[in-house]
Scaffold this motif. Structure first.
Motif, short mmCIF file in Angstrom:
data_model
loop_
_atom_site.label_atom_id
_atom_site.label_comp_id
_atom_site.label_asym_id
_atom_site.label_seq_id
_atom_site.Cartn_x
_atom_site.Cartn_y
_atom_site.Cartn_z
N GLY A 57 0.82 -1.21 0.00
CA GLY A 57 0.00 0.00 0.00
C GLY A 57 0.85 1.25 0.00
N ALA A 58 1.88 1.26 0.83
CA ALA A 58 2.73 2.45 0.95
C ALA A 58 3.45 2.75 -0.37
N PHE A 59 3.95 1.72 -1.05
CA PHE A 59 4.64 1.94 -2.31
C PHE A 59 3.67 2.41 -3.40
N LEU A 60 2.50 1.80 -3.47
CA LEU A 60 1.55 2.18 -4.52
C LEU A 60 1.02 3.59 -4.31
N ILE A 61 0.86 4.00 -3.06
CA ILE A 61 0.42 5.36 -2.78
C ILE A 61 1.42 6.37 -3.35
#
Length: 239
Positions: free
Chosen positions: A28-32
């Protein structure tokens, strides 16, 4: 204007939180952080001159994010295509927020802008919570009356992430511009991966490490791009 910002931040936070419930926190953090790519792409499409090194960083970061999402270790941490898609949608909302914040920040006093933004976002959040209570409320029974983790998460997200950070962001982003501000925001996945490893026991496989390395290299390219030219000859110079 603050109300519009509150709407975009509310939509981004809602998609982000729901997406994180369906995928791993490091995914999630990378895709955000696709906001790091979306913002300069939109600026370039609108005629704002973007240095070639920024464009190279965009391609490299997109490759890194793609490789990262192929990580088979994610299956052990509940990563899903639906959750990843929601996180990408959240990135689009957040990128829109960053771009509109830069535009409104030059016309409205920071305190007024952020106060109305926070008020609008809080109001929309309360309405959403009331509307979803019939399905969300029963899930609180799993905490056996010990709701302090829920309260702590709500306070952290509301006060620090969406209020205090917004006050800092409006002034900082006006100084460096939305494209270069994304380089700073891009440190979020690194912190998320470290904290997820320490507190949640989540793991990252070979693909995740390669994708993360490519993403970090992209951020380095963006950070070392030439300084913007205030006399670029167009209405909006790259910043």
């Amino acid at each position: 204007r603050g109300g519009e910002l509150g709407l975009w931040k509310f939509l981004g936070a809602t998609a982000n939180l729901y997406g994180l419930s369906l995928t791993s926190s490091d995914h999630g953090a990378f895709l955000i952080q696709l906001t790091t790519l979306i913002v300069p792409l939109v600026q370039g499409a609108r005629g704002v001159p973007i240095p070639p090194r920024i464009w190279a960083a965009v391609v490299l970061a997109l490759t890194g994010v793609f490789v990262f999402t192929l990580d088979p270790a994610a299956a052990a941490t509940a990563a899903s295509q639906q959750g990843d898609a929601l996180c990408v949608l959240a990135a689009i909302f957040y990128a829109t927020y960053d771009l509109r914040l830069f535009e409104h920040g030059s016309r409205v006093a920071p305190l007024t802008l952020i106060t109305t933004k926070i008020t609008a976002q809080a109001g929309l959040s309360v309405l959403a919570a009331v509307a979803a209570w019939s399905s969300v409320g029963p899930q609180l029974d799993a905490f056996d009356g010990d709701l302090w983790p829920v309260a702590a998460a709500a306070i952290w997200s509301g006060v620090f992430v969406n209020a205090f950070a917004s006050v800092l962001q409006v002034s900082g982003q006006q100084a460096v511009g939305p494209a270069r501000a994304q380089v700073v925001y891009a440190s979020q996945p690194l912190w998320a991966a470290i904290l997820s490893l320490i507190f949640l026991g989540e793991t990252v496989g070979v693909e995740g490490c390669v994708g993360g390395a490519l993403f970090i290299a992209a951020c380095f390219l963006a950070a070392t791009a030439p300084e913007p030219d205030p006399n670029c000859g167009v209405e909006n110079c790259e910043v």
